[in-house]
Design a protein around this motif. Structure first.
Motif, PDB file in Angstrom:
ATOM      1  N   UNK A 114     -57.188  41.675  -0.440  1.00  0.00           N
ATOM      2  CA  UNK A 114     -58.138  42.268   0.500  1.00  0.00           C
ATOM      3  C   UNK A 114     -57.652  42.040   1.933  1.00  0.00           C
ATOM      4  N   UNK A 115     -57.871  43.045   2.770  1.00  0.00           N
ATOM      5  CA  UNK A 115     -57.447  42.982   4.162  1.00  0.00           C
ATOM      6  C   UNK A 115     -58.654  42.822   5.069  1.00  0.00           C
ATOM      7  N   UNK A 116     -58.517  41.935   6.037  1.00  0.00           N
ATOM      8  CA  UNK A 116     -59.575  41.742   7.032  1.00  0.00           C
ATOM      9  C   UNK A 116     -59.390  42.773   8.141  1.00  0.00           C
ATOM     10  N   UNK A 117     -59.722  44.009   7.860  1.00  0.00           N
ATOM     11  CA  UNK A 117     -59.462  45.089   8.808  1.00  0.00           C
ATOM     12  C   UNK A 117     -60.275  44.959  10.083  1.00  0.00           C
ATOM     13  N   UNK A 118     -61.513  44.534   9.980  1.00  0.00           N
ATOM     14  CA  UNK A 118     -62.387  44.486  11.159  1.00  0.00           C
ATOM     15  C   UNK A 118     -62.076  43.317  12.070  1.00  0.00           C
ATOM     16  N   UNK A 119     -61.256  42.371  11.618  1.00  0.00           N
ATOM     17  CA  UNK A 119     -60.971  41.173  12.411  1.00  0.00           C
ATOM     18  C   UNK A 119     -59.492  41.072  12.798  1.00  0.00           C
ATOM     19  N   UNK A 120     -58.765  42.145  12.675  1.00  0.00           N
ATOM     20  CA  UNK A 120     -57.329  42.099  12.932  1.00  0.00           C
ATOM     21  C   UNK A 120     -56.946  43.069  14.035  1.00  0.00           C
ATOM     22  N   UNK A 121     -55.945  42.667  14.807  1.00  0.00           N
ATOM     23  CA  UNK A 121     -55.373  43.540  15.827  1.00  0.00           C
ATOM     24  C   UNK A 121     -54.123  44.265  15.331  1.00  0.00           C
ATOM     25  N   UNK A 122     -53.530  43.756  14.263  1.00  0.00           N
ATOM     26  CA  UNK A 122     -52.328  44.373  13.719  1.00  0.00           C
ATOM     27  C   UNK A 122     -52.321  44.187  12.202  1.00  0.00           C
ATOM     28  N   UNK A 123     -51.983  45.250  11.485  1.00  0.00           N
ATOM     29  CA  UNK A 123     -51.958  45.212  10.024  1.00  0.00           C
ATOM     30  C   UNK A 123     -50.586  45.656   9.540  1.00  0.00           C
TER      31      UNK A 123
END
Length: 241
Positions: A114-123
């Motif tokens: 799972x990716x923390x999309x809402x809490x990341x500046x870069x993925x």
């Protein structure tokens, strides 16, 4: 019948009005000319001298040969003065970074994380391989006249670019395709306005062990007489497959 003569006071008034009108027109013409000259000088001389220096840099990589697993790569770096004032190049650094990618099995061994999309500046999320391991395999740097301090027995060249001028530089380096999957070529230019005093620089290794050039005495916020330097970075990748 005698022609009635114009009163002396009326003649004086008419001549005075004409003289004043001529003076006003002359002043207007002179002022317009002065304004035109000032505008020309401002646009041609004053305004460009107040602009910051501006360089653009491009680089290309091309495989030009191989011997076994060793690959010969030619880099072409072009720097262009895209501003309106002369630019003094103080330093040029190249860093070549080799990257090795670790690949997983063709079938994903488990559920996708799972990716923390809402809490990341870069993925960055690759499903079948991990982030590459990196190693600096080449460092190359030049300090030009005005930035070089030490006499290492080699002539110190000067590099000044005038508005619209470009210079290209080729270099060949080598990488092992058995050890690396691709290379990352990073260029950094350090420069200042040609009319400003030169700034002494020195080399150092950054956090990623990459070569960089920095001022010997960095400018302080309250130091108005300190000459600021500008850096421009550009990077290019090349697959070794």
């Amino acid at each position: 019948m005698k022609q009635q003569s114009e009163p002396e006071s009326s003649r004086r008034w008419r001549f005075g009005a004409e003289a004043a009108n001529n003076i006003v027109q002359t002043v207007a013409i002179v002022a317009a000319g002065a304004w035109a000259v000032y505008t020309f000088i401002y646009q041609a001389k004053i305004a460009p001298s107040q602009e910051p220096p501006s360089l653009s840099v491009t680089s290309t990589l091309a495989e030009v040969g191989h011997k076994g697993d060793q690959v010969a790569i030619r880099s072409t770096v072009t720097r262009t003065n895209v501003g309106h004032t002369g630019v003094r190049l103080l330093a040029l650094t190249y860093n070549l970074i080799g990257s090795k990618v670790a690949f997983a099995d063709k079938i994903w061994p488990g559920p996708e994380p799972e990716l923390e999309l809402s809490r990341s500046n870069r993925i960055t999320s690759a499903r079948y391989y991990s982030a590459p391991e990196q190693e600096v395999i080449l460092r190359h740097g030049i300090l030009f006249k005005g930035a070089a301090q030490l006499d290492d027995g080699q002539a110190v060249g000067e590099s000044v670019l005038f508005p619209g001028e470009s210079i290209s530089r080729d270099m060949i380096f080598y990488a092992d395709r058995e050890k690396f999957d691709f290379v990352h070529f990073q260029v950094q230019l350090t420069y200042a306005k040609e009319s400003d005093p030169p700034v002494p620089l020195s080399f150092r290794l950054g956090e990623q062990q990459q070569l960089e050039a920095v001022p010997v005495t960095p400018c302080r916020p309250a130091d108005d007489e300190c000459t600021p330097v500008v850096t421009t970075d550009f990077a290019t990748d090349l697959s070794l497959w």
